[in-house]
Write a protein that holds these residues in place. Structure first.
Motif, PDB file in Angstrom:
ATOM      1  N   VAL B 114     -18.179  34.118  -4.586  1.00 16.15           N
ATOM      2  CA  VAL B 114     -17.586  32.783  -4.587  1.00 16.15           C
ATOM      3  C   VAL B 114     -18.589  31.818  -3.955  1.00 16.15           C
ATOM      4  N   TYR B 115     -18.374  30.535  -4.170  1.00 17.57           N
ATOM      5  CA  TYR B 115     -19.277  29.547  -3.577  1.00 17.57           C
ATOM      6  C   TYR B 115     -19.095  29.524  -2.061  1.00 17.57           C
ATOM      7  N   MET B 119     -21.319  25.011   0.590  1.00 21.42           N
ATOM      8  CA  MET B 119     -21.314  24.452  -0.759  1.00 21.42           C
ATOM      9  C   MET B 119     -20.003  23.720  -1.025  1.00 21.42           C
ATOM     10  N   GLN B 120     -18.884  24.319  -0.568  1.00 21.75           N
ATOM     11  CA  GLN B 120     -17.586  23.682  -0.813  1.00 21.75           C
ATOM     12  C   GLN B 120     -17.473  22.355  -0.072  1.00 21.75           C
ATOM     13  N   ILE B 123     -19.337  19.902  -2.024  1.00 21.62           N
ATOM     14  CA  ILE B 123     -18.628  19.532  -3.243  1.00 21.62           C
ATOM     15  C   ILE B 123     -17.493  18.552  -2.950  1.00 21.62           C
ATOM     16  N   TYR B 124     -16.812  18.733  -1.821  1.00 16.82           N
ATOM     17  CA  TYR B 124     -15.769  17.772  -1.440  1.00 16.82           C
ATOM     18  C   TYR B 124     -16.368  16.384  -1.304  1.00 16.82           C
TER      19      TYR B 124
END
Lengths: 148, 250
Positions: B114-115, B119-120, B123-124
């Motif tokens: 999973v990322y 990274m998450q 991305i937010y």
């Protein structure tokens, strides 16, 4: 100019959601491209008609076709491409505004935005459902022809 | 095939169906997948009924009659996992592997990459900034929105660890987002609080769930459509409540 910026950010926005949905590799970029395409079609149909519902309908028709084709090329479920591609069209902002007017007890604006949200989501859903049914009918018919 | 074996295959078919439903598959796909797997293993008739929170399957064959039910909890959009599960079910229908092989393949899907958390967070920020500009914000609104997006991700993961009610988690995130947006305008980072907030709202509002619920209704899954529609309206209500409450403070 504003439209070009919108297309650009609809690409990055869809890309972001595609990452949140855990899509990996090449599919990620095609999913994000679908988001860009959906907003492009929305803007182009906006030239001919003033109704946002008709724009939303045709836009979902095009991206459903795109998602069905991509799904067959990459051998994945259609949802993978379809959900990411609809991101720029999703009436999230309108849904929020509706709830906001309700809190403020501005019932006229609540009714206007609420109607817009439901009708826009319904026209998107109609576009997706109709295209899926038609595409699968035609595909199934061609598939049978080839094997008979 | 004996009845115990049939029960075991049905168990794995149900597990795949359950995982599909949790990953965000349509109900029709879940029912279809379970039916195909059971038919591949020699059932003569399979009846599957599924809604968002439950699956019931009965299969009939020379081994007798087997019925299993599942209570499905939670729902997340994990389309990568959906894709892998779909490949697995195609493989099962084509090759009819032993239960042990299905088990190892399922656990391989569980451990798929999973990322990362960094990274998450990034991305937010990207999503918040993008939609802030999309709805007409300028560069400074975008920066403010992206920074608030980072804070919201951190807050969300912190609140999720403390296992609060999911509605309260969303409410607190929205309240925080609204306060920070107004604060950013006060200190001169952004220009319009509503345009900063809209980027964060897109992360929290269940717009996709709302649209998909209407799609379920149109394609004949009435009960599922109604359940998802109510869930998303309730969640949207909480999002509105959070941001409005924060705006009233200023």
């Amino acid at each position: 100019m504003h439209e070009i910026i919108q297309l650009l950010v609809s690409f990055t926005g869809s890309l972001g959601f595609a990452v949140l949905f855990n899509i990996h590799g090449k599919k990620l970029w095609f999913a994000a491209l679908g988001g860009c395409l959906s907003w492009a079609v929305y803007l182009v149909t906006g030239i001919w008609t003033a109704s946002p519902y008709i724009c939303g309908f045709w836009s979902t028709v095009v991206i459903t076709l795109y998602a069905e084709c991509m799904a067959r090329i990459h051998k994945t479920p259609v949802t993978v491409f379809l959900v990411s591609a609809t991101i720029p069209l999703i009436p999230g902002a309108a849904l929020y505004r509706t709830m906001n007017w309700m809190m403020m007890q501005e019932w006229d604006k609540f009714r206007a935005d609420g109607t817009y949200t439901i009708l826009f989501a319904a026209s998107m859903a109609a576009g997706m459902t109709l295209t899926t049914i038609l595409f699968r009918m035609i595909w199934g018919w061609k598939y049978r022809q080839r094997w008979m | 095939m004996r009845c115990e074996e049939a029960e075991q295959y049905l168990y794995y078919a149900m597990t795949i169906g359950e995982q599909l439903l949790i990953s965000g598959a349509e109900v029709g796909r879940v029912e279809d997948t379970i039916r195909r797997i059971c038919l591949a293993y020699g059932a003569e008739r399979v009846d599957v009924f599924s809604i968002t929170s439950s699956i019931v399957t009965t299969m009939y064959g020379e081994f007798g009659i087997c019925t299993q039910t599942r209570r499905v909890r939670g729902m997340a959009n994990d389309l990568g996992k959906l894709d892998d599960l779909n490949q697995l079910s195609r493989y099962i229908c084509a090759h009819r592997p032993e239960p042990s092989e299905i088990r190892t393949r399922l656990s391989a899907i569980e451990q798929r990459p999973v990322y990362s958390f960094q990274m998450q967070i990034f991305i937010y920020a990207v999503i918040s900034g993008s939609f802030s500009v999309f709805f007409g914000g300028d560069l400074r609104d975008m920066i403010a929105s992206a920074l608030i997006g980072i804070v919201l991700k951190l807050l969300e993961s912190f609140l999720k660890r403390s296992s609060l009610n999911s509605l309260i988690t969303v409410f607190l995130c929205c309240g925080m987002g609204g306060i920070l947006a107004n604060f950013a305008v006060r200190i001169g980072l952004g220009h319009r609080a509503d345009l900063i907030s809209i980027g964060n709202i897109m992360l929290l509002i269940p717009g996709i769930a709302f649209t998909n619920s209407l799609r379920d209704l149109f394609s004949g899954d009435t009960i599922t459509g109604l359940i998802r529609c109510m869930e998303s309206v309730l969640l949207a209500f909480v999002v509105g409540l959070g941001f409005t409450a924060a705006n009233l403070l200023f």
